[in-house]
Design a protein around this motif. Structure first.
Motif, PDB file in Angstrom:
ATOM      1  N   UNK A 275       1.332  -1.201  -0.067  1.00  0.00           N
ATOM      2  CA  UNK A 275       0.485   0.109   0.316  1.00  0.00           C
ATOM      3  C   UNK A 275       1.115   1.092  -0.185  1.00  0.00           C
ATOM      4  N   UNK A 276       1.882   1.039   0.689  1.00  0.00           N
ATOM      5  CA  UNK A 276       2.899   2.664   0.310  1.00  0.00           C
ATOM      6  C   UNK A 276       3.413   2.829  -0.802  1.00  0.00           C
ATOM      7  N   UNK A 277       3.506   2.242  -2.032  1.00  0.00           N
ATOM      8  CA  UNK A 277       4.119   1.413  -2.845  1.00  0.00           C
ATOM      9  C   UNK A 277       2.904   2.210  -4.260  1.00  0.00           C
ATOM     10  N   UNK A 278       1.682   1.200  -3.445  1.00  0.00           N
ATOM     11  CA  UNK A 278       1.090   2.069  -5.101  1.00  0.00           C
ATOM     12  C   UNK A 278      -0.494   1.750  -4.575  1.00  0.00           C
ATOM     13  N   UNK A 279      -0.626   2.231  -3.039  1.00  0.00           N
ATOM     14  CA  UNK A 279      -2.444   2.937  -2.377  1.00  0.00           C
ATOM     15  C   UNK A 279      -3.348   1.672  -2.640  1.00  0.00           C
ATOM     16  N   UNK A 280      -3.465   1.064  -2.990  1.00  0.00           N
ATOM     17  CA  UNK A 280      -4.014   0.328  -3.243  1.00  0.00           C
ATOM     18  C   UNK A 280      -4.311  -1.161  -4.150  1.00  0.00           C
ATOM     19  N   UNK A 281      -4.628  -2.308  -3.767  1.00  0.00           N
ATOM     20  CA  UNK A 281      -4.984  -3.184  -4.241  1.00  0.00           C
ATOM     21  C   UNK A 281      -5.866  -2.820  -6.019  1.00  0.00           C
ATOM     22  N   UNK A 282      -6.650  -2.358  -6.064  1.00  0.00           N
ATOM     23  CA  UNK A 282      -7.213  -2.147  -7.743  1.00  0.00           C
ATOM     24  C   UNK A 282      -6.003  -1.418  -8.132  1.00  0.00           C
ATOM     25  N   UNK A 283      -5.319  -0.394  -7.718  1.00  0.00           N
ATOM     26  CA  UNK A 283      -4.719   0.643  -8.694  1.00  0.00           C
ATOM     27  C   UNK A 283      -3.399  -0.168  -9.148  1.00  0.00           C
ATOM     28  N   UNK A 284      -2.848  -1.534  -8.076  1.00  0.00           N
ATOM     29  CA  UNK A 284      -2.443  -2.115  -8.242  1.00  0.00           C
ATOM     30  C   UNK A 284      -2.516  -3.533  -9.683  1.00  0.00           C
ATOM     31  N   UNK A 285      -3.536  -3.503  -9.350  1.00  0.00           N
ATOM     32  CA  UNK A 285      -4.071  -4.389 -10.264  1.00  0.00           C
ATOM     33  C   UNK A 285      -3.955  -3.282 -12.009  1.00  0.00           C
ATOM     34  N   UNK A 286      -4.938  -2.466 -11.403  1.00  0.00           N
ATOM     35  CA  UNK A 286      -4.556  -1.387 -13.141  1.00  0.00           C
ATOM     36  C   UNK A 286      -3.070  -1.445 -13.908  1.00  0.00           C
ATOM     37  N   UNK A 287      -2.462  -0.806 -12.782  1.00  0.00           N
ATOM     38  CA  UNK A 287      -0.776  -1.106 -13.206  1.00  0.00           C
ATOM     39  C   UNK A 287      -0.492  -2.182 -13.706  1.00  0.00           C
ATOM     40  N   UNK A 288      -0.709  -3.337 -13.061  1.00  0.00           N
ATOM     41  CA  UNK A 288      -0.073  -4.435 -14.116  1.00  0.00           C
ATOM     42  C   UNK A 288      -0.845  -4.846 -15.403  1.00  0.00           C
ATOM     43  N   UNK A 289      -2.311  -4.863 -15.042  1.00  0.00           N
ATOM     44  CA  UNK A 289      -3.196  -5.286 -16.411  1.00  0.00           C
ATOM     45  C   UNK A 289      -2.483  -3.950 -17.392  1.00  0.00           C
ATOM     46  N   UNK A 290      -2.496  -2.723 -17.255  1.00  0.00           N
ATOM     47  CA  UNK A 290      -2.184  -2.101 -18.310  1.00  0.00           C
ATOM     48  C   UNK A 290      -0.771  -2.667 -18.857  1.00  0.00           C
ATOM     49  N   UNK A 291       0.662  -3.325 -18.076  1.00  0.00           N
ATOM     50  CA  UNK A 291       1.212  -3.206 -18.831  1.00  0.00           C
ATOM     51  C   UNK A 291       1.129  -4.776 -19.236  1.00  0.00           C
ATOM     52  N   UNK A 292       0.776  -5.369 -18.894  1.00  0.00           N
ATOM     53  CA  UNK A 292       0.366  -6.817 -19.528  1.00  0.00           C
ATOM     54  C   UNK A 292      -0.438  -6.666 -20.842  1.00  0.00           C
ATOM     55  N   UNK A 293      -1.144  -6.033 -21.149  1.00  0.00           N
ATOM     56  CA  UNK A 293      -2.068  -5.382 -21.866  1.00  0.00           C
ATOM     57  C   UNK A 293      -1.299  -5.164 -23.495  1.00  0.00           C
ATOM     58  N   UNK A 294      -0.829  -3.701 -22.452  1.00  0.00           N
ATOM     59  CA  UNK A 294       0.592  -3.270 -24.002  1.00  0.00           C
ATOM     60  C   UNK A 294       0.958  -3.511 -24.748  1.00  0.00           C
ATOM     61  N   UNK A 295       2.157  -5.448 -23.804  1.00  0.00           N
ATOM     62  CA  UNK A 295       2.886  -5.785 -24.265  1.00  0.00           C
ATOM     63  C   UNK A 295       2.176  -6.633 -25.196  1.00  0.00           C
ATOM     64  N   UNK A 296       0.725  -6.849 -24.730  1.00  0.00           N
ATOM     65  CA  UNK A 296      -0.035  -8.188 -25.441  1.00  0.00           C
ATOM     66  C   UNK A 296      -0.256  -7.774 -26.758  1.00  0.00           C
ATOM     67  N   UNK A 297      -0.600  -6.234 -27.143  1.00  0.00           N
ATOM     68  CA  UNK A 297      -1.133  -5.226 -28.023  1.00  0.00           C
ATOM     69  C   UNK A 297       0.332  -4.788 -28.686  1.00  0.00           C
TER      70      UNK A 297
END
Lengths: 203, 203
Positions: free
Chosen positions: A50-72
């Motif tokens: 939480x110190x680095x990413x504020x919340x579970x949801x914020x962390x998920x969105x970050x990972x998700x966007x990185x993954x999707x960006x690499x896929x596309x």
DNA sequence: GTCTATAACCTGATAGAC
DNA sequence: GTCTATCAGGTTATAGAC
């Protein structure tokens, strides 16, 4: 040199958390993942997440966007490469995309199902328009004006991706093991362009 | 007449819960679904869910097995129909399976992702062996001994199912609306057999 | 930056009245 | 069979010491 100066000896805490999050989220999905799992996998404490990413949801969105960006990011440059013929693009996409999938086998299923559960959360940020207006689409329209180009692109992606999507089902059912799966995939790299060409010519 | 005698005027409470569970589980997945959501969607109280089905997990397994059985039940009889030629089977599968998918658009993604997250929970109970040892597979081996029959079957299923899997992505991205999607799918019912035949003949 | 302890909340399941 | 009320356990997020 926009990066901050930093000791490059080992992974930073931030990167350790991201790596662990990639692993756990991809394996269990958003809802079934507990922040404790990620913290444990990263070898750090729960509070640091939480110190680095504020919340579970914020962390998920970050990972998700990185993954999707690499896929596309893997296929869109190929689709828009104006120096390649239609046949060359098909070959390139099935090759490069398969190579990518071999290193991220669970990724398509993960992205599709998370998108399906929470649609307009991420999708609007993805470069899907780039794929739909690509040079590949224009080449398809010229070659086969009678067919819907998106339908044809779905064929290429489907033939490439679908084996990875049913892999868990077929492996658990004993249809093949990890080694046999790899063999099938290797075969398909050469076969998919042939199959796609046969479809292109079929009337 | 094994069924219990019962007033057939309206859905029983048990059936109302099952219907709601099908809806919510399929939409949100197991982990993200709250038993309260199901109870609310069914118009009953939370306690009744446990009264009828003991637990969230038991209810999920029930829904899951029913869904999976209907999914596989649609194609396995066709694959094993010894009166049909290879071409006829391909046509029948793409037709019947598409019709089924139009009524259960989110089902493949749901099953694949739930299986991927929790493998040997359900898969062993599914009649996948029946598909892998089917008459269809034997016909494929005779026609094209040079190709792996499972790989070929993945092509047929991939071409049929994949559009439904990326539908959420493409629709949210504005690639097409519900009506245009239906049109594409209708087109594909006629096209998939042609494409599959072209693949069958390609060397 | 990193930890422990704990607050604040949510969820599945049950007890017990009707 | 169906409801309300509540328990027990688990989860995210933060406060505060170091």
């Amino acid at each position: 040199m926009a990066k901050k100066a930093k000791k490059e000896t080992d992974l930073s805490t931030e990167e350790k958390i991201k790596a662990a999050a990639r692993l756990v989220f991809t394996k269990k999905g958003y809802a079934a993942t507990r922040t404790r799992d990620i913290a444990e996998a990263a070898g750090i404490n729960l509070a640091l997440l939480n110190y680095y990413f504020r919340s579970k949801e914020k962390l998920f969105e970050l990972i998700m966007m990185e993954k999707a960006a690499s896929l596309f990011g893997t296929i869109i440059p190929i689709l828009n490469d104006t120096t390649l013929s239609l046949e060359q693009k098909i070959t390139e996409v099935s090759q490069k995309y398969t190579a990518f999938l071999l290193e991220n086998p669970g990724l398509p299923l993960f992205i599709m199902s998370e998108v399906g559960m929470n649609p307009n959360q991420f999708v609007n940020k993805l470069p899907i328009g780039k794929a739909l207006e690509s040079h590949f689409i224009k080449q398809l329209q010229e070659r086969r004006p009678d067919l819907h180009p998106v339908s044809f692109m779905m064929n290429l992606l489907g033939l490439t991706v679908f084996p990875f999507i049913i892999k868990p089902v077929l492996m658990t059912a004993g249809a093949f093991n990890e080694k046999a799966f790899s063999t099938r995939i290797e075969e398909r790299i050469a076969l998919i362009p042939k199959w796609m060409n046969a479809m292109l010519k079929s009337k």
